[in-house]
Design a protein around this motif. Structure first.
Motif, PDB file in Angstrom:
ATOM      1  N   HIS A   1       0.830  -1.209   0.000  1.00 23.76           N
ATOM      2  CA  HIS A   1       0.000   0.000   0.000  1.00 23.76           C
ATOM      3  C   HIS A   1       0.864   1.258   0.000  1.00 23.76           C
TER       4      HIS A   1
ATOM      5  N   LYS B   1       2.106   1.714  -3.515  1.00 19.01           N
ATOM      6  CA  LYS B   1       0.974   2.177  -4.312  1.00 19.01           C
ATOM      7  C   LYS B   1       0.843   3.699  -4.237  1.00 19.01           C
TER       8      LYS B   1
ATOM      9  N   TYR C   1       1.928  -0.368 -10.102  1.00 16.80           N
ATOM     10  CA  TYR C   1       0.979  -1.029  -9.196  1.00 16.80           C
ATOM     11  C   TYR C   1       0.261  -2.175  -9.904  1.00 16.80           C
ATOM     12  N   GLN C   2      -0.144  -1.964 -11.150  1.00 19.46           N
ATOM     13  CA  GLN C   2      -0.839  -3.001 -11.910  1.00 19.46           C
ATOM     14  C   GLN C   2       0.068  -4.201 -12.182  1.00 19.46           C
TER      15      GLN C   2
ATOM     16  N   LEU D   1       0.021  -6.368  -9.155  1.00 19.20           N
ATOM     17  CA  LEU D   1      -1.219  -7.138  -9.063  1.00 19.20           C
ATOM     18  C   LEU D   1      -1.176  -8.337 -10.008  1.00 19.20           C
TER      19      LEU D   1
ATOM     20  N   GLN E   1      -7.562  -9.126  -2.712  1.00 13.44           N
ATOM     21  CA  GLN E   1      -8.290  -7.967  -2.197  1.00 13.44           C
ATOM     22  C   GLN E   1      -7.625  -7.399  -0.936  1.00 13.44           C
TER      23      GLN E   1
ATOM     24  N   THR F   1      -5.669  -4.834  -2.798  1.00 14.03           N
ATOM     25  CA  THR F   1      -6.359  -3.857  -3.644  1.00 14.03           C
ATOM     26  C   THR F   1      -7.435  -3.083  -2.902  1.00 14.03           C
TER      27      THR F   1
ATOM     28  N   PHE G   1     -10.631  -7.257  -7.861  1.00 14.13           N
ATOM     29  CA  PHE G   1      -9.702  -7.156  -8.983  1.00 14.13           C
ATOM     30  C   PHE G   1      -9.757  -8.452  -9.760  1.00 14.13           C
TER      31      PHE G   1
END
Length: 621
Positions: A164, A167, A487-488, A491, A505, A508, A512
């Motif tokens: 986080h 991010k 960030y993507q 993920l 989650q 995120t 997602f």
């Protein structure tokens, strides 16, 4: 640049740093969960103990404070962002001007660790609360000198909190752990973290063990007390002065209650390293009436010597020299010795070499990701210290110091954090991944004697010890090219790990849906790791130009038994920010492919910049 919090007050203006940015307005406050010290030193501090309180019950009021009673936080934070202080030393040793990696930075401390209960001292809920507050406070860099055993990311509070933070554009630096030299011991292994191992520097504090047979062995110490120069004392193996109810094994280690004062009084004890704290061995020797201690490394410690502020004259010697001292004692009717007073010596060689305690790869959570990422100084580091503890950090030590020498990956981590702070100042538009790439690809894997970096046994180390190599701050300022990530991308990495929607989650905070599956080896990381090569594999990477227009050519040092090719072999960048993709094909030779990990390197160079990436491969059987 903000390493931490810049407290706000309506009339506050710092002559050196200029007006306070608007984003710090209202930060200076007192609340149920926070205590801030707002002053011209620009230091903020908060504490988080609700998780701890839930485990231990009602807390003593003294624990409702961010005050550092242990020394760890003071030492690490001053290493990262301490100001210039002249005349800093430990009992006069290492005297000079101290400064952190980002001097004059605005710093904040977030206290999350407390007196141990059932072996736990840093609770997940407190760690996550601190990450949330640091994000809220708007810090730029987080130095995290804590961690546990490597575990899956969705169960790892440091991994979740740092995700986080990244991010929100915050670079997070973490310790690799102190469980070396065991393989697979590295922790804090998420790709969005910069994971730091520990190595030595070229400053030592030599103290010599002089034997009655005229042999002299070099050790190190920060002992404040000195022996009478040239006066010899009886020297004995500690196990020969064991207490009646103690085992020889425990007495050899100089554990509490194992030494007989009637036998030890007036002698120099040789204590074996291991199990209990090094400084505790000295204390036990002193309590038993010994006049000095020789601390002999065990085989795992090898040549790793740590200068400690022992309570009696002492010197720590390496494994080989320790064996020689034991042999002298065993072969001599009346063995004698004395220990010289320590001195400070600079420009020693070889340096750096890897600390034996520094945790090593391979990464047991994601083998496709090399960890640690980098190594930095983490042995006998002098930095600020709390006056609530003595320099040995043991209850018996009533001495107090302003500066202390500490060792661990906790000490190497803030070295990198301080450098990251400077890079954030120089390149405020760089992402955390770009900063990590600049640090990794500019690192060096040779020592100051121009030889390959070794481990504590002077055996050539590998990327599993040092990652990309030893950090070089000046080179990191201008890396030429960087491997960037978003960030993507992280993920997608979690999706490739096989995590389901509810697990993802955690990172995120909202649903997602995983896109088309990616191969873990294709994460755009500055290092390349293939843990299970079957025949051949092609790895894809993209580099971004952060320097002047230039043409880069590839140079490959193939791991033994493998053939490595890159296409294209030349990358021509015409502007800043331009990205280009290349593919690296790794193939096992039909004969001679090793069944264990082997190591190589890819270098992109325009003649000025050298963008280095470790290649780590294990062929499948």
């Amino acid at each position: 640049m903000e390493l931490g919090v810049w407290p706000e007050s309506p009339s506050f203006h710092d002559d050196e740093l200029g007006p306070i940015p608007a984003k710090w307005k209202g930060i200076c406050q007192n609340g149920e969960d926070a205590t801030f010290h707002c002053n011209r030193k620009l230091i903020g501090a908060r504490y988080f103990n609700k998780g701890y309180a839930a485990a231990v019950g009602s807390l003593n009021s003294t624990l409702n404070s961010p005050r550092d009673n242990e020394g760890h936080g003071t030492h690490t934070l001053s290493t990262a962002g301490g100001n210039f202080v002249a005349g800093a030393s430990v009992f006069g040793f290492g005297n000079g001007t101290a400064k952190g990696g980002s001097p004059k930075a605005r710093v904040a401390a977030y206290k999350v660790c407390w007196p141990p209960v059932d072996g736990n001292e840093c609770f997940d809920s407190d760690i996550l609360a601190a990450f949330d507050m640091a994000i809220h406070d708007g810090v730029d860099v987080l130095s995290v000198s804590l961690g546990g055993d490597p575990i899956t990311y969705f169960n790892d509070s440091v991994a979740i909190g740092s995700f986080h933070a990244v991010k929100h554009g915050i670079t997070v630096i973490c310790s690799a752990g102190n469980s070396g030299p065991a393989p697979g011991s590295v922790s804090n292994v998420a790709p969005w973290q910069i994971t730091v191992g520990a190595s030595t520097m070229d400053r030592q504090f030599p103290s010599y063990v002089v034997l009655g047979n005229n042999k002299t062995f070099r050790g190190e110490s920060l002992s404040q007390k000195a022996m009478t120069k040239g006066k010899f004392y009886p020297i004995v193996d500690a196990k020969t002065v064991k207490a009646a109810n103690a085992s020889s094994k425990d007495a050899a280690l100089c554990k509490p209650g194992t030494l007989d004062p009637k036998k030890a009084k007036g002698k120099i004890l040789v204590c074996l390293r291991g199990d209990n704290a090094r400084v505790d061995k000295g204390q036990q020797s002193a309590l038993a009436g010994a006049v000095g201690m020789v601390l002999a490394n065990n085989d795992l410690s090898g040549n790793e010597i740590i200068a400690d502020p022992h309570v009696l004259p002492a010197s720590q010697i390496n494994y080989t020299n320790g064996l020689a001292v034991y042999d002298y004692i065993a072969s001599t009717r009346s063995p004698v010795a004395y220990i010289t007073y320590p001195t400070t010596q600079l420009d020693t060689k070889p340096a750096p070499f890897m600390a034996a305690f520094s945790s090593k790869g391979p990464n047991t959570v994601t083998p496709e990701l090399l960890k640690p990422d980098i190594t930095a100084p983490g042995v006998s580091i002098i930095a600020a210290y709390t006056e609530a503890q003595g320099p040995t950090n043991q209850p018996f030590d009533t001495r107090r110091v302003l500066f202390n020498s500490e060792s661990g990956t906790s000490m190497s981590c803030p070295h990198v954090a301080g450098i990251v702070g400077l890079l954030r100042t120089l390149h405020p538009d760089w992402s955390p991944a770009a900063i990590k790439s600049a640090i990794m690809t500019s690192a060096r894997s040779r020592d100051n004697a121009h030889e390959p970096v070794t481990n504590a046994s002077y055996v050539k180390a590998t990327a599993f010890s040092y990652g990309a190599g030893h950090i070089r701050p000046n080179r990191a300022m201008d890396p030429g090219l960087v491997y960037d990530l978003t960030y993507q991308d992280y993920l997608r990495f979690l999706c490739a790990q096989g995590y389901n929607e509810s697990e993802i989650q955690v990172f995120t905070e909202s649903p997602f849906k995983c896109p088309k599956p990616m191969s873990l080896v294709d994460l755009n990381y500055p290092s390349i790791t293939v843990p299970n090569l079957k025949g051949s594999v092609t790895v894809t990477r993209t580099v971004k130009n952060v320097g002047e227009p230039a043409t880069y050519n590839a140079r490959i040092y193939s791991p033994p038994g493998l053939t490595v090719k890159v296409l294209p072999e030349t990358l021509n960048f015409t502007k800043v920010g331009q990205e280009m993709t290349f593919k690296l094909t790794i193939e096992a030779r039909k004969k001679g492919a090793a069944q264990d990990y082997v190591f190589g390197r890819l270098i992109w160079s325009d003649g000025k910049h050298y963008v280095r990436s470790p290649i780590v491969v294990k062929a499948s059987s």
